[in-house]
Enzyme design. Structure first.
Site, PDB file in Angstrom:
ATOM      1  N   ASP A   1     -30.557 -30.842  14.610  1.00 12.97           N
ATOM      2  CA  ASP A   1     -31.885 -30.342  14.203  1.00 12.97           C
ATOM      3  C   ASP A   1     -31.762 -28.933  13.474  1.00 12.97           C
ATOM      4  OD1 ASP A   1     -32.969 -27.832  16.157  1.00 12.97           O
ATOM      5  OD2 ASP A   1     -31.641 -29.607  17.352  1.00 12.97           O
TER       6      ASP A   1
ATOM      7  N   GLU B   1     -41.340 -22.068  22.025  1.00 14.05           N
ATOM      8  CA  GLU B   1     -40.445 -21.016  22.329  1.00 14.05           C
ATOM      9  C   GLU B   1     -40.890 -19.661  22.607  1.00 14.05           C
ATOM     10  OE1 GLU B   1     -36.757 -21.015  20.079  1.00 14.05           O
ATOM     11  OE2 GLU B   1     -37.317 -22.904  19.239  1.00 14.05           O
TER      12      GLU B   1
END
Length: 229
Positions: A46, A138
């Site tokens: 990613d 996050e």
């Protein structure tokens, strides 16, 4: 003065370039595979603008790492305003090379979720060949309840628009302390770098990001490495 100028240029520009290409050309597939834990059938990357201009043709066409890497996820958007500067380039090149890939949105826990979903959908145009979209969580919300409520709105808007249920990416800590009890019908992508987490036994956890310091030819910066069931 000319000699000193040439020497300085080589030190600042030439030496790092030589070192980079030495790393690229001497890296083997065995070196790359050895970075991954055993026992997993899928391997993936990613990436975002942090990796710069990745040499995808070198990786997948010339060096044929498509025999190792099954998928790539690319950052598309963030919050209600940001578009990853390498999104269009990565999307275009991976499509041309026939590499299975997906897109993710970096979630802002304190911004309106519908606006974030619309922002993502305005840049990621769903195609049948695409992997499921991913929501990267996050950051905190105003509270855990607020964050979870906002996530559910984003997830529902994107699924309704595309027909595909998004995956949730988060840290092991977030999964265990915030999300595990609230997203029974969603699949997860867990980041945990110190050990193989027990939560991989949970059928909802389909990907494990085990490293943020991976190395692959064609990319100057370190990359996130992932495995899947």
């Amino acid at each position: 003065m000319v000699i000193w100028a040439v020497a300085l240029f080589f030190m600042l520009i030439g030496l790092p370039t030589v070192y980079y290409y030495y790393k690229v050309r001497t890296k083997t597939k065995g070196d790359f595979i050895s970075q991954f834990p055993e026992g997993f059938t899928k391997k993936g990357l990613d990436i975002s603008h942090h990796q710069g201009n990745i040499d995808w043709p070198l990786i997948f066409d010339k060096l044929r790492y498509d025999t190792i890497v099954q998928f790539v996820y690319c950052k598309a958007t963030q919050s209600t305003w940001h578009v990853d500067t390498k999104w269009e380039r990565n999307r275009k090149m991976l499509t041309e090379l026939g590499i299975l890939h997906g897109a993710y949105h970096f979630f802002d826990g304190k911004k309106p979720p519908r606006d974030q979903a619309k922002h993502f959908l305005s840049y990621w145009k769903h195609r049948d060949m695409d992997m499921a979209p991913m929501l990267d969580v996050e950051t905190e919300g105003f509270s855990d309840g607020d964050l979870i409520a906002k996530m559910k709105i984003w997830l529902e808007v994107v699924e309704k628009a595309t027909g595909h249920r998004p995956i949730i990416y988060c840290s092991l800590h977030y999964f265990e302390s915030k999300f595990k009890r609230h997203f029974k019908d969603y699949q997860f992508w867990i980041a945990a770098y110190s050990r193989e987490p027990d939560v991989l036994r949970d059928p909802r956890v389909i990907y494990w990001q085990f490293s943020e310091t991976g190395e692959i030819p064609g990319c100057r910066e370190l990359v996130d490495l992932n495995v899947g069931k």
